[in-house]
Design a protein around this motif. Structure first.
Motif, mmCIF file in Angstrom:
data_model
loop_
_atom_site.group_PDB
_atom_site.id
_atom_site.type_symbol
_atom_site.label_atom_id
_atom_site.label_comp_id
_atom_site.label_asym_id
_atom_site.label_seq_id
_atom_site.Cartn_x
_atom_site.Cartn_y
_atom_site.Cartn_z
ATOM 1 N N UNK A 188 -0.195 16.794 -0.207
ATOM 2 C CA UNK A 188 0.896 16.080 0.452
ATOM 3 C C UNK A 188 0.606 14.582 0.542
ATOM 4 N N UNK A 189 -0.637 14.232 0.781
ATOM 5 C CA UNK A 189 -1.022 12.829 0.818
ATOM 6 C C UNK A 189 -0.824 12.181 -0.557
ATOM 7 N N UNK A 190 -1.208 12.892 -1.615
ATOM 8 C CA UNK A 190 -1.001 12.377 -2.975
ATOM 9 C C UNK A 190 0.482 12.190 -3.271
ATOM 10 N N UNK A 191 1.302 13.153 -2.853
ATOM 11 C CA UNK A 191 2.743 13.048 -3.086
ATOM 12 C C UNK A 191 3.328 11.835 -2.369
ATOM 13 N N UNK A 192 2.873 11.585 -1.153
ATOM 14 C CA UNK A 192 3.347 10.412 -0.420
ATOM 15 C C UNK A 192 2.930 9.134 -1.146
ATOM 16 N N UNK A 193 1.719 9.094 -1.681
ATOM 17 C CA UNK A 193 1.250 7.916 -2.419
ATOM 18 C C UNK A 193 2.110 7.657 -3.652
ATOM 19 N N UNK A 194 2.406 8.713 -4.397
ATOM 20 C CA UNK A 194 3.216 8.561 -5.604
ATOM 21 C C UNK A 194 4.644 8.152 -5.229
ATOM 22 N N UNK A 195 5.203 8.761 -4.189
ATOM 23 C CA UNK A 195 6.555 8.415 -3.764
ATOM 24 C C UNK A 195 6.622 6.957 -3.290
ATOM 25 N N UNK A 196 5.623 6.503 -2.588
ATOM 26 C CA UNK A 196 5.580 5.104 -2.156
ATOM 27 C C UNK A 196 5.480 4.168 -3.353
ATOM 28 N N UNK A 197 4.689 4.552 -4.343
ATOM 29 C CA UNK A 197 4.584 3.757 -5.560
ATOM 30 C C UNK A 197 5.923 3.702 -6.291
ATOM 31 N N UNK A 198 6.631 4.821 -6.331
ATOM 32 C CA UNK A 198 7.967 4.845 -6.945
ATOM 33 C C UNK A 198 8.898 3.865 -6.237
ATOM 34 N N UNK A 199 8.861 3.852 -4.940
ATOM 35 C CA UNK A 199 9.731 2.954 -4.182
ATOM 36 C C UNK A 199 9.371 1.496 -4.436
ATOM 37 N N UNK A 200 8.069 1.197 -4.508
ATOM 38 C CA UNK A 200 7.645 -0.173 -4.826
ATOM 39 C C UNK A 200 8.063 -0.557 -6.237
ATOM 40 N N UNK A 201 7.895 0.371 -7.180
ATOM 41 C CA UNK A 201 8.270 0.117 -8.570
ATOM 42 C C UNK A 201 9.773 -0.154 -8.659
ATOM 43 N N UNK A 202 10.565 0.634 -7.961
ATOM 44 C CA UNK A 202 12.013 0.439 -7.973
ATOM 45 C C UNK A 202 12.379 -0.923 -7.384
ATOM 46 N N UNK A 203 11.684 -1.339 -6.339
ATOM 47 C CA UNK A 203 11.969 -2.625 -5.704
ATOM 48 C C UNK A 203 11.695 -3.794 -6.652
ATOM 49 N N UNK A 204 10.693 -3.672 -7.502
ATOM 50 C CA UNK A 204 10.357 -4.776 -8.404
ATOM 51 C C UNK A 204 11.034 -4.667 -9.763
ATOM 52 N N UNK A 205 11.216 -3.455 -10.275
ATOM 53 C CA UNK A 205 11.737 -3.268 -11.627
ATOM 54 C C UNK A 205 13.207 -2.836 -11.677
ATOM 55 N N UNK A 206 13.748 -2.330 -10.580
ATOM 56 C CA UNK A 206 15.138 -1.915 -10.557
ATOM 57 C C UNK A 206 15.402 -0.552 -11.182
ATOM 58 N N UNK A 207 14.365 0.212 -11.423
ATOM 59 C CA UNK A 207 14.503 1.570 -11.967
ATOM 60 C C UNK A 207 13.307 2.382 -11.515
ATOM 61 N N UNK A 208 13.434 3.701 -11.649
ATOM 62 C CA UNK A 208 12.324 4.585 -11.311
ATOM 63 C C UNK A 208 11.473 4.822 -12.548
ATOM 64 N N UNK A 209 10.194 5.118 -12.338
ATOM 65 C CA UNK A 209 9.239 5.221 -13.441
ATOM 66 C C UNK A 209 8.674 6.629 -13.557
ATOM 67 N N UNK A 210 8.183 6.934 -14.744
ATOM 68 C CA UNK A 210 7.477 8.194 -14.953
ATOM 69 C C UNK A 210 6.077 8.075 -14.355
ATOM 70 N N UNK A 211 5.387 9.192 -14.273
ATOM 71 C CA UNK A 211 4.029 9.206 -13.731
ATOM 72 C C UNK A 211 3.122 8.292 -14.566
ATOM 73 N N UNK A 212 3.250 8.381 -15.891
ATOM 74 C CA UNK A 212 2.418 7.559 -16.781
ATOM 75 C C UNK A 212 2.701 6.065 -16.618
ATOM 76 N N UNK A 213 3.970 5.703 -16.431
ATOM 77 C CA UNK A 213 4.311 4.297 -16.215
ATOM 78 C C UNK A 213 3.712 3.773 -14.915
ATOM 79 N N UNK A 214 3.716 4.593 -13.880
ATOM 80 C CA UNK A 214 3.123 4.174 -12.610
ATOM 81 C C UNK A 214 1.624 3.927 -12.746
#
Length: 129
Positions: free
Chosen positions: A47-73
């Motif tokens: 669950x902690x890992x999932x929260x980390x990945x979800x937070x990274x997705x939100x940061x990525x979306x804020x800077x790039x304007x789209x959601x990313x794959x796991x490999x892109x993150x």
């Protein structure tokens, strides 16, 4: 007489408190892997890992304007964790309007552990057997 009543009141309140605490501990352990401490710890890590990945997705979306794959993150250094925490492996499902980070268990798990745990763009968890 006043002291005896006060002492008896404290003992009764402590007894009720201990009963409520033990019921709460039982329901929490049932959700987090039953009586298997290793499974509960592993599920907490997932669950902690999932929260980390979800937070990274939100940061990525804020800077790039789209959601990313796991490999892109990973390649863009938004996260630095492995694709799996045995017996769970991770994947990211994206759409233009949101994402879902999924941890799927491979093989048989401990009784009471979910087969799949996911978190979405609203940081809401879902579990399934």
């Amino acid at each position: 007489m006043g002291r005896a009543f006060g002492f008896l009141s404290v003992v009764i309140v402590l007894g009720v408190g201990m009963y409520i605490y033990s019921r709460q501990a039982q329901s929490t352990s049932a959700v987090a892997g039953g009586n298997n401490p290793k499974a509960a710890i592993n599920l907490t890590g997932v669950k902690s890992d999932l929260i980390s990945v979800a937070s990274a997705e939100r940061r990525y979306f804020a800077t790039e304007g789209k959601y990313a794959s796991f490999d892109e993150l990973i390649s863009s250094h938004y996260i630095s964790l492995a694709r799996q925490r045995p017996p769970y492996s991770y994947e990211v499902e994206t759409s233009p309007s949101g994402f879902r980070v999924v941890a799927t268990r491979s093989g048989d798990g401990a009784p009471g552990t979910p087969g799949q745990v996911s978190v979405d763009e609203n940081m809401e968890f879902q579990t399934s057997e």
